[in-house]
Scaffold this motif. Structure first.
Motif: not given
Lengths: 224, 422
Positions: A70-71, A74, A90-91, A94-95, A97-98, A101-102, A104-106
């Motif tokens: 993912x890095x 990006x 920027x927002x 961030x979204x 990103x969110x 992350x969700x 990959x991790x969840x």
């Protein structure tokens, strides 16, 4: 146009798809190097250059070395800000990103653990169906959330495909090859309609390749 | 300066320390409202802002809502570009990204599962514990080499990568990386100490609890309330916030039912030579059929005075639809038999296909009366129980062996999926 760098990975690997898709939409070229699992990553040249010896691994034209799928994706996206892959503010970023992350991790973490359990990578003769069940339930919770929160008129963050959509689609494709059989997929019609939209985009269709979804979740290997 | 927003969190979570530290270095003020996990995150107001109901959850002063710990940290770091937290070039930012991802996937994920097992959020498995600890060590050794020539992970000053690394490592050294492992990670420990003692961050990280010996699993005693026994060196926190903290999800914790007030009649039976725990181990560790298999062990050790074998059949097979749903039903039935764990072993499966299947299998239980072992489950009467006589009765024996080996076939219906109660 010259490639921005070399990528060691496997075209079937989810993370490699992230990177190639980001490059395709960003209009950048990444040179996919020949890689044979078990051979290339054990060769002294590879290990000396990339001590962690995992794929994907990226080496920029300027010698810049980067790990973690993912890095790398990006970074590739950030080289073409006009592509909209990281949103338009920027927002937005961030979204994006969110959601990455969700996904990959969840979601994906649980696909990986279940894969390790059923394929017996875990060195224990008895397959633990209790853990399998608990982990599958966690994944279900995340998928239900995604199902209820997808707006099929747009994409996850903006009106265009972003890196978040690429990565969520990659994670869903993988889950549908391991933990989600036909019956399970039928529980998430929005998720799979969304998957078709993203993976069907002409720019990345061939990178995502054939669905290869399973009929039933991958069953635990019998104890030898 | 006005706060940049509110963070809903619990103090002990690694993500909380990360986000607070980022704000401290970035010079941003963060408001941390009173928050009670498991209740505040279930209110309609919270769910309207954060539908997934998880923490940490960030509510920007300008109304921008964001979830997922690392993305929140990265967003806040990005609001102070002069802090250097995200480096000063796209390459720096990418390397910071790489290390953050590495710490989360290749280090923290393993601590999370191991810790979850030790605290009974997941059923414990020694094989998985060992496997994950080994993979984590591989990652830590890679990190160790990288840090042998560096003070910070990327560049010459503290970045988001260092903050996340320290949060993750602080937990690793209190769960898996014990004194013996740390002897191989001198630079990593030095790095951890450097970051957690930075003047702006010391109060946030607090003291590091270095464990002498990696935490081991201790099975919960039935008599106590669901308190996961962990090594004394763990931080002394209130039980509830600690359980919530180590898991940013809603874990309803241990579902072990309370011990019945009267002594279980099965406790009053005369001692038996057959040890159910030894049987469960034999079943788990050996192949079922064949030489030195668990069936061979069973026939050599079974005590038919102290224990009995029963065939169990679901009474309403015509209601069964999808195989995976029937399998879940068996799982649910087994969950409700938890109070009899000391007296019971089961191997029950779904045979056949969707909409043409049966639930059938065997139970090995203490005593000669099935009801005493299964009536703790409210739905025990949905099943028929038939005592099996294994010694001379060939069909009974074949059924028993098939149920254990998961290759049972009944009336042409083959075993599709199953569950074990053990």
């Amino acid at each position: 146009m010259a490639p921005i760098g070399s990528l060691w990975g496997d075209a079937r690997q989810r993370q490699t798809k992230y990177i190639l898709s980001a490059a395709a939409i960003a209009g950048l070229e990444v040179d996919l190097q020949p890689f044979e699992f078990g051979v290339t990553n054990k060769s002294p040249e590879f290990v000396n250059k990339f001590p962690f010896a995992k794929i994907p691994t990226f080496e920029g034209e300027d010698g810049f070395i980067l790990l973690e799928g993912a890095s790398i994706a990006r970074y590739v996206a950030s080289l073409a800000p006009e592509s909209g892959l990281l949103g338009n503010s920027i927002k937005d970023a961030a979204l994006v990103d969110q959601w990455i992350h969700f996904a990959e991790h969840e979601i994906n973490t649980f696909t990986d653990y279940i894969w390790q359990l059923v394929e017996r990578f875990v060195p224990e003769k008895a397959y633990s169906e209790n853990i399998h069940k608990v982990i599958a339930e966690r994944q279900e919770r995340s998928l239900k959330f995604l199902e209820q929160n997808l707006d099929l008129r747009k994409f996850l963050v903006t009106d265009e495909i972003t890196l978040a959509d690429i990565i969520v689609a990659g994670v869903i494709q993988r889950a549908a090859r391991v933990t989600l059989g036909a019956a399970e997929r039928a529980l998430y019609p929005n998720v799979f309609a969304y998957y078709e939209r993203v993976a069907g985009d002409p720019r990345i269709k061939d990178i995502f390749g054939a669905k290869d979804f399973v009929e039933v979740p991958v069953a635990p290997k019998k104890d030898e | 300066m006005a706060p940049v927003g509110k963070l809903y969190c619990v103090p002990v979570m690694t993500q909380t320390k990360t986000i607070k530290s980022v704000c401290a270095v970035a010079g941003l003020e963060l408001e941390i409202p009173e928050y009670k996990h498991f209740s505040d995150n279930r209110t309609p107001e919270f769910l309207a802002k954060f539908p997934h109901g998880m923490i940490p959850a960030f509510e920007g002063a300008d109304g921008f809502n964001l979830t997922e710990g690392v993305p929140i940290a990265r967003y806040l770091a990005g609001r102070a570009p002069n802090s250097g937290l995200l480096g000063s070039s796209p390459e720096d930012a990418a390397l910071i990204d790489q290390w953050v991802h590495f710490f989360e996937s290749e280090v923290a994920a393993h601590t999370d599962i191991i810790s979850g097992m030790l605290k009974n959020f997941f059923p414990y498995s020694k094989g998985i514990h060992t496997f994950l600890a080994e993979r984590q060590l591989r990652s830590l050794l890679t990190l160790e080499t990288h840090l042998s020539t560096r003070t910070f992970l990327v560049g010459d000053r503290i970045t988001l990568a260092d903050i996340i690394a320290a949060s993750v490592l602080q937990r690793v050294v209190s769960v898996t990386a014990d004194a013996a492992v740390r002897a191989k990670l001198i630079n990593t420990v030095r790095f951890l100490e450097t970051i957690v003692h930075q003047p702006k961050l010391e109060a946030i990280y607090g003291p590091t609890e270095y464990v002498e010996k990696a935490l081991q699993y201790v099975p919960p005693k039935k008599e106590k309330a669901p308190a996961p026994p962990v090594a004394p060196k763990e931080k002394k926190e209130k039980e509830k916030p600690k359980k919530a903290a180590d898991d940013d999800e809603e874990d309803d914790g241990n579902l072990v039912p309370e011990e019945p007030k009267e002594k279980n009649p099965l406790e009053l039976l005369p001692k038996s030579t057959f040890n159910l725990e030894d049987w469960k181990r034999a079943y788990s560790n050996k192949d079922t059929r064949g030489a030195d298999g668990s069936l061979e062990w069973f026939y050599a050790n079974f005590d038919k005075e102290g224990f009995s074998v029963w065939r169990v059949d679901f009474k309403y097979n015509e209601e069964l639809t999808q195989v995976f749903m029937s399998s879940n039903q068996i799982g649910g039935f087994f969950n409700r038999l938890e109070a009899s764990r000391k007296y019971l072993f089961g191997s029950v499966g779904v045979l056949g296909e969707a909409n043409a299947s049966i639930i059938s299998g065997v139970l090995i239980l203490r005593g000669q009366d099935s009801k005493a072992a299964v009536d703790c489950a409210p739905d025990f009467e949905s099943y028929d129980y038939t005592k099996l006589d294994g010694s001379d009765n060939e069909p009974d024996k074949a059924f028993f062996e098939g149920a254990l080996a998961w290759d049972l076939e009944v009336n042409g219906k083959k075993w599709a999926d199953g569950k074990n109660f053990k």
